[in-house]
Design an enzyme around this catalytic site. Sequence first.
Site, PDB file in Angstrom:
ATOM      1  N   ARG A  49       0.887  -1.176   0.000  1.00 38.02           N
ATOM      2  CA  ARG A  49       0.000   0.000   0.000  1.00 38.02           C
ATOM      3  C   ARG A  49       0.915   1.213   0.000  1.00 38.02           C
ATOM      4  NH1 ARG A  49      -2.313   4.217   0.564  1.00 38.02           N
ATOM      5  NH2 ARG A  49      -4.406   4.605   1.342  1.00 38.02           N
ATOM      6  N   GLU A  57     -10.996   5.397  -4.776  1.00 34.77           N
ATOM      7  CA  GLU A  57     -11.366   3.992  -4.917  1.00 34.77           C
ATOM      8  C   GLU A  57     -11.700   3.711  -6.380  1.00 34.77           C
ATOM      9  OE1 GLU A  57     -11.256   1.703  -2.449  1.00 34.77           O
ATOM     10  OE2 GLU A  57     -10.502   3.298  -1.159  1.00 34.77           O
ATOM     11  N   ARG A  91      -1.309  -5.338   5.014  1.00 37.41           N
ATOM     12  CA  ARG A  91      -0.504  -4.911   3.866  1.00 37.41           C
ATOM     13  C   ARG A  91       0.695  -4.109   4.367  1.00 37.41           C
ATOM     14  NH1 ARG A  91      -5.220  -1.779   0.712  1.00 37.41           N
ATOM     15  NH2 ARG A  91      -5.135  -0.760   2.737  1.00 37.41           N
TER      16      ARG A  91
END
Length: 155
Positions: A49, A57, A91
């Site tokens: 990330r 998004e 992540r």
Amino acid sequence: MKKHFSILWLLFSFNIIFCQTTLTGKVIGVKDGDTVVVLDSLNRQTTLRLAEIDCPENSQPFGNKAKQFTSQEIYRKQIKYIVTDIDRYGRSIAMIYYDDNKYLSAELIKSGLAWHYKRYSTSKELANYEIKARKEKAGLWIDINPIEPSAWRRN
């Protein structure tokens, strides 16, 4: 003697805390504008990330453009990255560098395809890139009232 030992111990501790390893890998997947999958030299896949930014998004305006930008810049390329943290989804949060040390997070902000994530970054440089992109109405800043991804996810 005790004073010298304390100073040495303090310096050693700072070195451990602030020492960050630069890793390399090949980008084998782009999930969205700020999330990619890399394959390292041991054939392990890691989801990264991007640090310091938040991209729209996929389902929100400019989400697909951010994903396309990230793909064009680093898909199937060898990158360097520095893991700075782990998020709540497991992540790795990472600073990604490519093509002669371009910083991907900065490139996304400059293109108007990401917000500078001020909650997790104090970078004046990234803040200035966002201000400039807003003034130039680059990317998502063409919208009168773009919705931050964190607010979009709550809806």
